[in-house]
Structures are given as structure tokens and as C-alpha cells.
Scaffold this active site. Sequence first.
Site, PDB file in Angstrom:
ATOM      1  N   ASP A 239       0.859  -1.167   0.000  1.00  0.00           N
ATOM      2  CA  ASP A 239       0.000   0.000   0.000  1.00  0.00           C
ATOM      3  C   ASP A 239       0.908   1.234   0.000  1.00  0.00           C
ATOM      4  O   ASP A 239       2.107   1.150   0.273  1.00  0.00           O
ATOM      5  CB  ASP A 239      -0.954   0.001   1.194  1.00  0.00           C
ATOM      6  CG  ASP A 239      -2.248   0.744   0.884  1.00  0.00           C
ATOM      7  OD1 ASP A 239      -2.252   1.597  -0.027  1.00  0.00           O
ATOM      8  OD2 ASP A 239      -3.263   0.480   1.558  1.00  0.00           O
ATOM      9  N   GLU A 447     -17.273   9.856   5.137  1.00  0.00           N
ATOM     10  CA  GLU A 447     -16.750   8.491   5.310  1.00  0.00           C
ATOM     11  C   GLU A 447     -15.815   8.213   4.137  1.00  0.00           C
ATOM     12  O   GLU A 447     -16.196   8.335   2.983  1.00  0.00           O
ATOM     13  CB  GLU A 447     -17.871   7.453   5.406  1.00  0.00           C
ATOM     14  CG  GLU A 447     -18.850   7.425   4.245  1.00  0.00           C
ATOM     15  CD  GLU A 447     -19.871   6.304   4.377  1.00  0.00           C
ATOM     16  OE1 GLU A 447     -19.761   5.477   5.303  1.00  0.00           O
ATOM     17  OE2 GLU A 447     -20.785   6.257   3.535  1.00  0.00           O
TER      18      GLU A 447
END
Length: 715
Positions: A239, A447
Site C-alpha cells: 500500500d 466516510e
Amino acid sequence: MTRKEARKKAHELVSKMTVEEKASQMKFDAPSIKRLNIPTYNWWNESLHGVARAGVATVFPQAIGLAATYDKDMMKEIGEAIADEGRAKYNASVAEDDRDIYKGLTFWAPNVNIFRDPRWGRGHETYGEDPYLTSRMGVSYVNGLQGGGETMKAAACAKHFAVHSGPEGLRHEFDAVVSKKDLYETYLPAFEALVKEAKVEAVMGAYNRVNGEPCCGSKTLLKDILCDQWGFEGHVVSDCWAIQDFHQHHKVTTGPKESVKMALDAGCDLNCGCTYAYIMAALQAGIISEDQITESCERLFTTRYLLGIMEGSEYDTIPYEVVESKEHVELALEAARKSAVLLKNDGILPLNRKKLKTIGVVGPNADSRLALVGNYHGTSSRYITVLEGIQEEAGEDIRVLYSEGCHLYNDKVEGLAWKQDRISEAVTVAKHSDVTIAVLGLDETLEGEEQDQGNAYASGDKDGLSLPKSQEQLLKALIQTGKPIIVVLMAGSAIDLRYADNQAAAILNVWYPGARGGKAVADLLFGKLSPSGKLPITFYQSTEELPAFTDYSMKGRTYRYLEQLPLYPFGYGLTYGNVEVIEASLLYKKDREGDLLIEVKAVNKGTYDTDEVLQVYIKDEESKYAVRNTSLCAFHRMSIKAGETISVQIPIRNRAMTIVDEEGKRYINSTRFTLFVGTSQPDERSFKLTGKKSLQIGIQLEGKKTEASILSNYK
């Protein structure tokens, strides 16, 4: 080209490189090597629900909405459409010598993490809380994206490996402590399915640690499980800037050279970030070998050969005209229609246009483009908001009144105004309307990912399940008018809807439905077709019943281990029809893969044609290692006309009868099982909401023979 052939070509090419050149190819922004005719290549591209961040593309519903369709075949079609658009955009970019970020063929999707806690900001990127549903949707997507030929149309990436679902604000330093049972029972099955069944080309490590090991440098995850146990043959990517976390935040190494060693030792081939700029320093320090560099480089070029990047492929002629084509836009609309979940309906839906003169449309998401698209999205050439969809469908005969109602989360719209400066207008609209549609919810500013720009809350996670206070006040003011209120929820996670459930006439959850999702919402509201989505997550009563966000134990989490009644259960969703399962039996033959096969007969006793999702859950009646409740083990989406009876055969994988023990071992540990067959979960709350109980099939194992009997039928 087979993988063996691609690997051979990669070996030959890499053998001609200097060690410095090999090291340069292990960064996501790999430079060209002109003497070997190797072009610049940026590995970073996104396609969570459409080609993202590279200009115009078809924007499909957010992943959580796609999961709510329970439609594996459509999921594969969507993967194929995204691959076609990705190829078309790649071909066009290369023709203009544009090899920038987000323009390659290696897509870092899907996200098959388990949405174990509704507060997690990135949950809407996933396929929900269930390992089986996640694996089925993920496998279909990867098969569609990569294609079935020897040349891959595009390369998919299973992320984030593994045990990764918040908190976002702690992810760079957090250690997810998990038991072997939870690891192999819940967090790993979807990844395993994508590796073994779909042959996913890449796997991305997560930011966090798992039981002390950073995921992108975890021998347990990347070597022991991914490669040795599952036989993974593709490449591993970190990542973004996760390897840097080893020394900066996790503090498990002393500096970048040691972090390089940890990542390479574990088998991480590609660095999204900057730490692999220290590969040569680590080599010179004698802590890594050139063989390690060579091996990773060969794996990366194997992928490039399989994609036809190095020598061309049959996909090089896919024209730019497929981008946002009519067929792809219609597929996105179909997905949006199928994804919407009808949570409540007192009979007001579908709207009867003959009885309506004025419709009120109110709410901060009613005319919001941002609420259509979720995160990791592309750019559409046209957006249709919910307001616009309703206006179009209402036509000239029905007046549509509109008010923003309130800010999405602030206490006012205009900076100099009083608090809640749009509520009086919204109330006026409701009082002058026959019915009011309140379009509420969230968007990616409330979110999302920790580092996403624009998050109203820095971490991207939610504090709780409530709507923003501004919206709660708006809804109460609308309800107090005494006029019928229909709530349309646009959000990617579970929301506390207890007040709306008690007071509103209907609730339609449409997730983030894609760029032109407003048309799909209007089609459903006006009854052009029936809602048919099912929840891929549990809607809890509140967060008070949940364990701490940082607790990765599955106890008390998701429908499989829930100990309290939910507000809306996993698998729940109403339609305008009335489909009941009237017969279910085990056939005394196997499906083509040798697994169990059941026959299900269902009838639509309603007056509306609809799609419906048949759901099969299994309960192990004996093993102490069985999940607390039941587990989804099969599902089948079908279309069924009013008054029609349909019989279908549904395979049940033998794996459904296995348990996972405390050591992480999976095997059959029981002789008695019960299958529950219906249109929802076989729990108490689903029965109360639908009035329907699942049929039961008892399974008795005797040696290698399987005998079954109907335990009970419910009319």
C-alpha cells in the site's frame, strides 16, 4: 501467452539489466530503459467501480452497492466493461505518449476486506461483512476484469492483505491482533478465493500490522499463507508509503534500508511509495541480495508481458468509443436499480402518479453529485442527481418543489445566517406537497480514507451511526408536518435509522448509486421496476452493542456472531412483489463440481413483477467451532413475474460444511447440518420484518454418504 512463457521472456529481459535498472523497476513509477526498449510505466491505477482518476469513464455504483445486488453474473459484466474502458483509455494515452499515473493496466481493485465495524470509513469500498458474499462478488469481478484469455485484458489486485478495516487514524501504527480462527474463518477466505479461483494477478499488503508483523513485510501473510499455502504466482505490491511506516510509525525497523530488507524478505515486489529508492543502499550494505531484486523484477515483468504491454496484444485495437458507451451506461443504471434496498414501505411505494399533484424533494443529498459517486471514482460526462431523476420522471403533470433543507453536516448553509437556515423552506415544501422525499445521508467527505482530501473528519471514520445533527433536525421537522415522508438514504455504511423506521412512510437505501443514479432511484420510486437489493451488512441498533473499534475479534460482530437484534439484518430487503419459497429439497445428485445440489421452488404471490434473491444459510448443529448463528452458503438472483412459480437448482459447496478450529485448520467436524432457504436470513428480526420464515433442509452425514430430509415446512 501462458504464464510460463511470460516468465521466460521476463527472465531473458531482466538478465540484460544492470542491478540499478532492476531496482528502478520496483517502484510504482518505473522509468523507461531506452536501451532495452522498455517504456515508462506507472503501476498505480484504480477501478473500484469504474476506471478512476483518469478523466471520463462510466461511474458504476460504489462497491457496497454492487454487493447489494447479489448478482455475480452482472458483477462479471461490470468487470469486463471496466477492463474495456481501461484498455481503450490506455491505448489512447499511449498513442499520445502519455504514461502518467492512473493510465496503466494494473488496477488496484477490488477491496475484499471484511466490513466488520460500521464505523470504518472505507467500508463502502468493500463487498460487505460476509466472507462468502465477498468472495463470490470478488471472484466475478476479477474474472471479468482480467478476462479469460492468455493475454490479460487488465490486471486486478486483491487488497488490502489482510485483517484491515480501521481505525483509519491509527492504520500506520496499528497492530491488529487476531486469533487463528478469526483469521482463517473471516479475514482470509475472500483473498484465498481470488488467488485460487480467479488467479488474481496482484495482491496489495495493508498498512497495519497483524499480530506484530507489518502486512507488507509479513512472512506469515506473504510467504507462509499467500505463496506456500495458496500457490500465488503473481506479484505483491505495498500500500502507498506503507513500507515507510515500518520505521517511521510501527518502529519495527531502524531505518529505510532495514525496511527494504523486511519487505523484500517477505516477498513484496513493488513499492507504492519511496522506500524502494533505498534498494541499492540496502544491497551495498549487504543486507539484501541481487537475487532478491532479480526475482521481484522478473515477477513484475511477467505481469507486463501477460498484459501485452511489452509486445502488444489483441486488445490494442479496442477503440476509445467504448468509454462511457451507451451499453456501459445502461449497465451502470441496471446495477443502480438492482442495488437499492427497500428497508420499509407502509404501502406508499411505488408512487401513484395519478394521485399526486405535487412532490417535495428535500435534503442535502437530493441534488448532490458527490453523493452519487462514493470515493475512488472516475469522471462522468453527465450526472443525474436524485432531484433531477424525479423531475424528469414526474414530467409536466406533477409539480416538484425542492429545498436543500440543511447543510450536509454544518449547522447552516449560508455563513451569515441563523442556524438551520433552510429548515423553514423545507417545512414549507413539505406542507405544500402530497408526499415529500427526504434525501439524506453521507458522502466521501464524511466516510472515506484517512488521507483523502476533503474529509470533514480527519480520519475518514465515523464517530457513530447517527446522521449528522443538521439532518436529524431536518427529518424531525419534516415528520412533524404530518405529511407522508419517504426517506432516500445515500450512504455507504450502516446508519442509525430508528427514528425514520418509526416515523417515515418508507425508507429506500440507494448507497452511492453512480453518476446517473438519480434516474435509477426515480425509476424505483415510481414503480417502473421493483427494488430488489439485499443488505450486504448489518444495520445495528447503535454502536453501544458493538465491541471496541480496535478489537478485531469477531465476537458480537456481523450477523454470524451478533448477540443482539439488529435494526435491519444482513440479507434483508423488501420488494414490491411478494415472493415466497414454497419447496426446498436436497437432490440426490451432485453439481458438476461434485458439491451438493438443492432444488428450490418459489412463487410470487404479489401483483408486481420483481427480481428476488434466494438465500441459503447453513448451521452446523454439532461442532463447538461452528459460528454462533448461521452462515450464508449460497444465493441465486432471479426475475419472477406476478403470479409466477419458478424452480431453480442451487449448488451448495462442500466447503460450507467445514469449520475452522482454534489453530486455524478447516475441516468437517459434524454430521448434522441445517440449511435454511428463503429470501432473507433465518433470524428473528428478519421474520418480524418480512413475515416469512425460511424452509429448512436437514443434512445427515454418514461416512461418505449424504442423506437429507425436510425437517419442517412453513406456509
